[in-house]
Scaffold this active site. Structure first.
Site, PDB file in Angstrom:
ATOM      1  CD1 TRP A 180       3.650  -4.746   0.678  1.00  0.00           C
ATOM      2  CD2 TRP A 180       5.650  -5.096   1.611  1.00  0.00           C
ATOM      3  NE1 TRP A 180       3.835  -3.810   1.668  1.00  0.00           N
ATOM      4  CE2 TRP A 180       5.043  -4.006   2.255  1.00  0.00           C
ATOM      5  CE3 TRP A 180       6.917  -5.498   2.027  1.00  0.00           C
ATOM      6  CZ2 TRP A 180       5.665  -3.302   3.288  1.00  0.00           C
ATOM      7  CZ3 TRP A 180       7.537  -4.804   3.055  1.00  0.00           C
ATOM      8  CH2 TRP A 180       6.914  -3.727   3.675  1.00  0.00           C
ATOM      9  CG  ASP A 190       3.161 -11.688   1.713  1.00  0.00           C
ATOM     10  OD1 ASP A 190       2.434 -11.697   2.718  1.00  0.00           O
ATOM     11  OD2 ASP A 190       3.954 -10.758   1.457  1.00  0.00           O
ATOM     12  CE  LYS A 249      -0.022  -5.641   6.507  1.00  0.00           C
ATOM     13  NZ  LYS A 249       0.651  -4.471   7.018  1.00  0.00           N
TER      14      LYS A 249
HETATM   15  N1  PMP Z   1       3.910  -8.424   2.622  1.00  0.00           N
HETATM   16  C1  PMP Z   1       2.843  -7.590   2.653  1.00  0.00           C
HETATM   17  C2  PMP Z   1       1.725  -7.827   1.703  1.00  0.00           C
HETATM   18  C3  PMP Z   1       2.814  -6.529   3.559  1.00  0.00           C
HETATM   19  O1  PMP Z   1       1.757  -5.707   3.584  1.00  0.00           O
HETATM   20  C4  PMP Z   1       3.892  -6.345   4.464  1.00  0.00           C
HETATM   21  C5  PMP Z   1       3.891  -5.264   5.498  1.00  0.00           C
HETATM   22  N2  PMP Z   1       3.050  -4.241   5.376  1.00  0.00           N
HETATM   23  C6  PMP Z   1       4.975  -7.225   4.372  1.00  0.00           C
HETATM   24  C7  PMP Z   1       4.951  -8.251   3.457  1.00  0.00           C
HETATM   25  C8  PMP Z   1       6.161  -7.068   5.282  1.00  0.00           C
HETATM   26  O2  PMP Z   1       5.766  -7.494   6.538  1.00  0.00           O
HETATM   27  P1  PMP Z   1       6.693  -7.405   7.820  1.00  0.00           P
HETATM   28  O3  PMP Z   1       6.778  -5.977   8.192  1.00  0.00           O
HETATM   29  O4  PMP Z   1       5.923  -8.239   8.821  1.00  0.00           O
HETATM   30  O5  PMP Z   1       8.014  -7.992   7.477  1.00  0.00           O
END
Ligand code: PMP
Length: 349
Positions: free
Chosen positions: A98, A165, A189
């Protein structure tokens, strides 16, 4: 019987949360919340109330604006470099898939520096001794949902503008949120369901924003109170219900203790069991996503059959990593971890 749900996100919702959601969706004497205009009093009040609950739970200073946007946490990967400290440097710590997606997006838009990375060690730790001069912004991913690491030390936040994030650990613990510049998280989450993104942003960062398209402009979203277009009402409704649930549990201190207990129980089992081993260096282990594997791969089928027989779902590791990942988000009860631990302890070669 409902399965024991360890999915990484969208993730488990407590039965009380689902019950309350159903009652709010159902129109009793009129229209459902989901049928109402976002310009009307009811939806406006929902947003206001959700913002003030977050302010209270996170103990946020007045300098912060709270936004509910579309596009998931992923859209923030572009909004951050587009809007924040654009005359200075964009700095990132690479702690997993991520965070890599975050800096790759920034690279499209402006010069970007990666100040530390654990990629070569398969993201098994959080890089330490980051050499940041405090200029521009520093982006971190506080909890790495896929690799199972988590920042437990935030000393560097006093140095400058830190953008975090927090998609997979926001509201899982109490902390000083006021030292950050921007905090963002997809809601699916610890904050409810997919479809909305929370952005908490220091107002001071909104001065002198560059010209960017309206939907990517934080200032425009703030001026419109997250209603620049039709907002994600369902996701905000769910978030509101979850925040009430957190309050009922006793707030973030109680939630944090419970999360520590759940994670300890599972890590202790992994460490003491001959057939399992963790993926991650001890001091950086995540309390939210516990990643582990079998020492002997030939036992895979038998272990997975025993998970299935015991009604356990969502335990497979991310496809990029393999092994297993138990996500222990706020709404996962201790009894689910007790059940998993029992199944693991009963598993013999
Ligand atoms: N950052 C983290 C730490 C994540 O766990 C996730 C999704 N699992 C994301 C970003 C991406 O999130 P989204 O699907 O809401 O774009």
């Amino acid at each position: 019987m409902k399965p024991y749900n360890f999915y990484a996100g969208p993730s488990i919702l407590h039965p009380d949360v689902i019950k309350e959601a159903l009652s709010q969706i159902e129109a009793k004497n009129g229209l459902s919340l989901l049928e109402l205009s976002h310009r009307g009093k009811v939806v406006q009040q929902l947003f206001k109330n959700t913002q003030s609950k977050l302010r209270e739970l996170m103990q946020l200073d007045d300098k912060f604006e709270i936004l509910f946007l579309h596009g998931g946490a992923s859209l923030q990967n572009c909004m951050i470099p587009y809007n924040i400290c654009t005359q200075e440097s964009a700095n990132y710590i690479d702690t997993g898939i991520w965070s890599k997606k975050s800096y790759k997006e920034s690279e499209i838009l402006r010069p970007t520096d990666v100040l530390g990375s654990s990629a070569e060690q398969n993201y098994d730790h959080i890089p330490k001794n980051i050499n940041w001069d405090g200029k521009g912004y520093l982006h971190i991913t506080t909890n790495n949902t896929i690799s199972g690491t988590q920042f437990h030390n935030f000393d560097f936040v006093e140095k400058g503008v830190v953008v975090a994030d927090m998609s997979s650990d926001l509201l899982s613990q109490s902390m000083n949120f006021n030292s950050f510049g921007v905090i963002y998280a997809g809601l699916q989450k610890n904050l409810g369901t997919a479809g909305g993104t929370l952005v908490v942003i220091d107002k001071n960062l909104l001065e002198d924003l560059p010209q960017v398209p309206n939907m990517l402009n934080y200032k425009k979203h703030v001026e419109a109170n997250s209603m620049l277009n039709t907002p994600p009402v369902f996701a905000v409704m769910m978030c509101n219900i979850v925040l009430n649930w957190i309050e009922k549990q006793g707030g973030l201190h109680v939630i944090e203790k419970q999360n520590q207990l759940k994670a300890k129980m599972l890590y202790d089992t992994i460490d003491s069991h001959k057939l399992f081993e963790g993926f991650v260096q001890l001091e950086d282990r995540s309390l939210m996503n516990v990643c582990f594997k079998l020492e002997d791969d030939s036992l895979k089928e038998r272990f997975e059959t025993s998970l299935e027989n015991n009604n356990i779902v969502g335990l497979n590791g991310h496809r990029s990593k393999g092994g297993y990942r138990a996500s222990l988000y706020n709404q996962l009860p201790l009894s689910h971890v007790e059940h998993l631990v029992k199944v693991m302890n009963n598993f013999k070669a």
